[in-house]
Design a protein around this motif. Sequence first.
Motif, PDB file in Angstrom:
ATOM      1  N   GLY A  11       0.814  -1.212   0.000  1.00  0.00           N
ATOM      2  CA  GLY A  11       0.000   0.000   0.000  1.00  0.00           C
ATOM      3  C   GLY A  11       0.840   1.251   0.000  1.00  0.00           C
ATOM      4  N   LEU A  12       1.913   1.248   0.790  1.00  0.00           N
ATOM      5  CA  LEU A  12       2.762   2.431   0.839  1.00  0.00           C
ATOM      6  C   LEU A  12       3.514   2.631  -0.485  1.00  0.00           C
ATOM      7  N   LEU A  13       3.968   1.495  -1.102  1.00  0.00           N
ATOM      8  CA  LEU A  13       4.658   1.628  -2.381  1.00  0.00           C
ATOM      9  C   LEU A  13       3.729   2.184  -3.453  1.00  0.00           C
ATOM     10  N   ALA A  36       8.936   4.057   2.142  1.00  0.00           N
ATOM     11  CA  ALA A  36       7.683   3.310   2.316  1.00  0.00           C
ATOM     12  C   ALA A  36       7.946   1.946   2.925  1.00  0.00           C
ATOM     13  N   ILE A  37       9.038   1.303   2.412  1.00  0.00           N
ATOM     14  CA  ILE A  37       9.355  -0.024   2.966  1.00  0.00           C
ATOM     15  C   ILE A  37       9.769   0.102   4.429  1.00  0.00           C
ATOM     16  N   LYS A  38      10.576   1.157   4.758  1.00  0.00           N
ATOM     17  CA  LYS A  38      10.980   1.352   6.157  1.00  0.00           C
ATOM     18  C   LYS A  38       9.764   1.587   7.068  1.00  0.00           C
ATOM     19  N   ALA A  83       1.140   4.045  -2.945  1.00  0.00           N
ATOM     20  CA  ALA A  83       0.736   5.416  -2.650  1.00  0.00           C
ATOM     21  C   ALA A  83       1.890   6.403  -2.756  1.00  0.00           C
ATOM     22  N   PHE A  84       3.087   5.979  -2.288  1.00  0.00           N
ATOM     23  CA  PHE A  84       4.176   6.957  -2.218  1.00  0.00           C
ATOM     24  C   PHE A  84       5.429   6.520  -2.984  1.00  0.00           C
ATOM     25  N   GLY A  85       5.409   5.392  -3.674  1.00  0.00           N
ATOM     26  CA  GLY A  85       6.634   4.903  -4.324  1.00  0.00           C
ATOM     27  C   GLY A  85       6.831   5.390  -5.748  1.00  0.00           C
ATOM     28  N   GLY A  86       5.993   6.244  -6.277  1.00  0.00           N
ATOM     29  CA  GLY A  86       6.145   6.688  -7.664  1.00  0.00           C
ATOM     30  C   GLY A  86       7.206   7.761  -7.839  1.00  0.00           C
ATOM     31  N   GLY A  87       7.712   8.351  -6.827  1.00  0.00           N
ATOM     32  CA  GLY A  87       8.661   9.457  -6.971  1.00  0.00           C
ATOM     33  C   GLY A  87      10.093   9.021  -7.175  1.00  0.00           C
ATOM     34  N   GLY A  88      10.461   7.827  -6.834  1.00  0.00           N
ATOM     35  CA  GLY A  88      11.848   7.400  -6.984  1.00  0.00           C
ATOM     36  C   GLY A  88      12.193   6.340  -5.967  1.00  0.00           C
ATOM     37  N   HIS A  89      13.502   5.964  -6.037  1.00  0.00           N
ATOM     38  CA  HIS A  89      13.938   4.912  -5.118  1.00  0.00           C
ATOM     39  C   HIS A  89      13.897   5.365  -3.669  1.00  0.00           C
ATOM     40  N   ALA A  90      14.173   6.593  -3.416  1.00  0.00           N
ATOM     41  CA  ALA A  90      14.170   7.080  -2.020  1.00  0.00           C
ATOM     42  C   ALA A  90      12.782   6.975  -1.413  1.00  0.00           C
ATOM     43  N   ASP A  91      11.773   7.343  -2.193  1.00  0.00           N
ATOM     44  CA  ASP A  91      10.403   7.246  -1.663  1.00  0.00           C
ATOM     45  C   ASP A  91      10.007   5.796  -1.435  1.00  0.00           C
TER      46      ASP A  91
END
Length: 643
Positions: free
Chosen positions: A62-64, A78-80, A66-74
């Motif tokens: 869910g976090l990926l 999300a995983i953290k 919702a928030f994983g489209g901006g790049g590897h850092a995001d």
Amino acid sequence: MTTEPPTPDPLGPAPLPDSPPLSLLTYRPPVVPAEELPVLSHRAMAWAAGALVVLGVGLAVGLLVAFGGGGHADQLDAIKTAGTIVVGAGGAAALWLTARRQRTSELSLNQVRAAHAATVADAEARRITDLYGKAADQLGSPQAPARLAGLYALERLAQDNPAQRQTIVDLLCAYLRMPYTPPRREPAPPSVARPSGVPRPLLSGPARQRASVRLAPPAPRGGTPSATEAEQEYQVRRTAQAILFRHLVYGTEDGPVSTFWADISLDLVGAVLGPANLIGCRVVAVDFTNVTFTGDVWFDRTRFGLSAVFTGARFTGEAGFSHARFDHDVRFGRVTFDGDARFAEADFGGSAKFDRADFRGPAVFTGAKFSQAASFADARFGDRAEFDKARFVQGWFGGARFGGNAFFTHSEFSAYASFKEVRFAGAFTQFGNATLASSEFFTAEFGRNTDFTETRFTGDASFTMAKFPEGVEFVRTEFGDVNFGGTRFALFAAFTEAKFAGVTRFYECHFGDRAEFQRTRFAADVWFENTEFADIAVFGAAEFGGSARFLHTRFGDVGGFARARFDGDVFFDDVRFDGPVGFVGARFARPLRIERVWVRLTGHKRKLETDSTWPPGTVIRVPGEADPLPEGWGVLELEEAAE
């Protein structure tokens, strides 16, 4: 085919209980098992682990999204975040498991402590049972020292274990109830002097036999084995009695002493007890039915919480109950008091029954308080009986016999007093200053010197068929309605200054000696019917507020009505005056009614008694030669009737 259980027989023996009987010494309620804790199963743990994995994966996805489209850092953040949430949930689960483990440990510790306490209680109960059993075995020993040791062991056991006190008291009472005959203490025989002389071995034959008999030492003094055993048993019983009674002493008003055993009841039916000191004791209930007290016994200041039963008991010495307090009913029926019986200032909160009690010595109830009915029916008082200042609600003395002096001065009967068929044989019978409500002296017989001076009868009073063989004084006595029907006054009867507030009846009375009614006040109607005054009858200055009826009455020696005042109707019907009559200063508010009044003449039959003075408006008709009147008698008539 099924077999139904048999129907229990209601008249048959009760079925045996499924559980074993409880101990007589220690009662403990049945143990209720604790509620079992739920066990954490493997299936539940697997489901919890799977839920954590699903939660972590779901959060990460869910976090990926919702928030994983901006790049590897995001994506890494999300995983953290998902991992942090999963780790936190796992920590919470671990904390819950730790708390559960701690609670389980504490519950286990409590169970260990409870088991230890139960073990200690069982050990204590076994110890008490062992001590009790050993002491009971010692009481059954044929050796007196062993029985004494058993008594002291029981005393210590009861002192240290309050829950066992009543049981041990019951055991001591049962021991004292055993059949027992007190030892006879006969005076010691006089000492016999040992014969003097020396052995003579050279004698032979009959001479030597006689010498040996003469020179033999006397037998050693001492009782037979049976007498010795009786004396030892007497000492054992004295010890048991002392142990039993000394722990009933309450102490002082500030509080009980440490040796006081509270809430104790005594059952000593039929026991034989020696001298007893129960001064200041407190008991719940006692049963001394048919008990024999072989010496003095003192219950002074003792408090009986519930019933106290002494029916059929015998006190061979003095019996002291002064200042004793009976909170409920007390029974002394058929009790025998060989010595003094002292109940001074005793407080009877319930009913008190002394029916057929035998007081052979003085009976002292001075100042006693009876809050409910008190019965002394058919009691016997061989010596003096003192009820001075005693307070009764209802006092029943029907059929009692007073062989000595009887004192009821300043006593009070607030509801009822019954002295029906009582016999007073003593030199003095005193009711002076007493207060009696409704009272009955039917067929009572009084002795010498009977005194009712200043006694107050606040209700109805009946002296029907009573007998006064010697003098009686009702001086300044106050009556309500009173009936003296059939009363016999053998000697003088003094009613001087008495007050009769209600209806007064002297029906078929006999006054054998002087009868004094001087300054007596009759507020209501008064009847003197079929009454005989064999000697002097004095009504000087008497006041008759109601009607006064003298019907079929005879006056023997002197009839004195000087200064009497009659405010109501006055009837003299079929009255005979054998001696002088005086009406000097008498006042009549209403016309006098006279019919068949006979007057004795003196000297010649036509000569009147010169000492007589008759009511105004009356004349004496002297019989003529052809008059049918008996010789020596005249007729008192009104002047109008004579004309």
